[in-house]
Design a protein around this motif. Structure first.
Motif: not given
Length: 139
Positions: A36-39, A95-99, A103-108, A117-122
Motif C-alpha cells: 500500500s506504500g513504500g519508503p 499501540a502506535r498503529f492504533v493511535k 498502515k505501515m512504518y519504515p524500519v531504519v 518496513v513493517i505493516n499491520r498484517s505483520d
C-alpha cells in the motif's frame, strides 16, 4: 510480549522509491508488489520520505484532468515520516498503529538507513503466533 521485536517480523525487501522516479513507474511498483506504500530513499539508502497509494491516487486523478502532467515521487511524497527501530517491541508498535492509524512504518537502523518496513498484517501475525504459543504452553 515485550520480547517480540520488529526485526523478527518486518519485511526486509520492501518496494522502495527514489525521489526522481516518475509516479507512473512508482504505481507499477506498488501494484506488482501488492503493497500500500513504500519508503523513499536517497542514493545512500537513507529514508527521506514515504509514498502511499493515497499520494498516487491524488496525482493520478490530477493527471487525468491535465493529460500531460508528469510528476515525480519527490513532488507528492510525504516527508514527515515516523520510522521505527528494528529493536522496538511489537507491543509498543501495536499501540502506535492504533493511535496513529498508519498502515505501515519504515524500519531504519541507528544511522537512518532503511532496512525494511513493517505493516499491520505483520504485527497481527506476530501477536497471533505469540498467543498460539502461549495457549499451547498453558494447555
Amino acid at each position: 510480549m515485550e520480547s517480540l521485536k520488529v526485526q523478527d517480523y518486518m519485511n526486509k525487501r520492501p518496494v522502495k522509491f527514489s525521489p526522481e522516479m516518475p509516479i507512473a513507474q512508482a504505481v507499477e511498483a506498488l501494484l506488482s508488489s501488492k503493497q500500500s506504500g513504500g519508503p523513499v530513499i536517497d542514493a545512500a539508502g537513507n529514508l527521506i520520505g514515504f509514498l502511499s497509494e493515497q499520494d498516487c491516487l491524488k496525482q493520478m486523478l490530477d493527471s487525468t484532468y491535465y493529460r500531460e502532467q508528469i510528476a515525480h515521487v519527490d513532488e507528492v511524497m510525504v516527508t514527515e515520516v515516523s520510522p521505527v527501530s528494528p529493536n522496538d517491541s511489537i507491543l509498543e508498535l501495536t499501540a502506535r498503529f492504533v493511535k496513529d492509524g498508519y498502515k505501515m512504518y519504515p524500519v531504519v537502523d541507528d544511522s537512518g538507513c532503511l532496512i525494511g518496513v513493517i505493516n499491520r498484517s505483520d504485527v497481527l501475525y506476530a501477536i497471533d503466533v505469540h498467543l498460539k504459543d502461549e495457549y499451547k504452553r498453558t494447555a
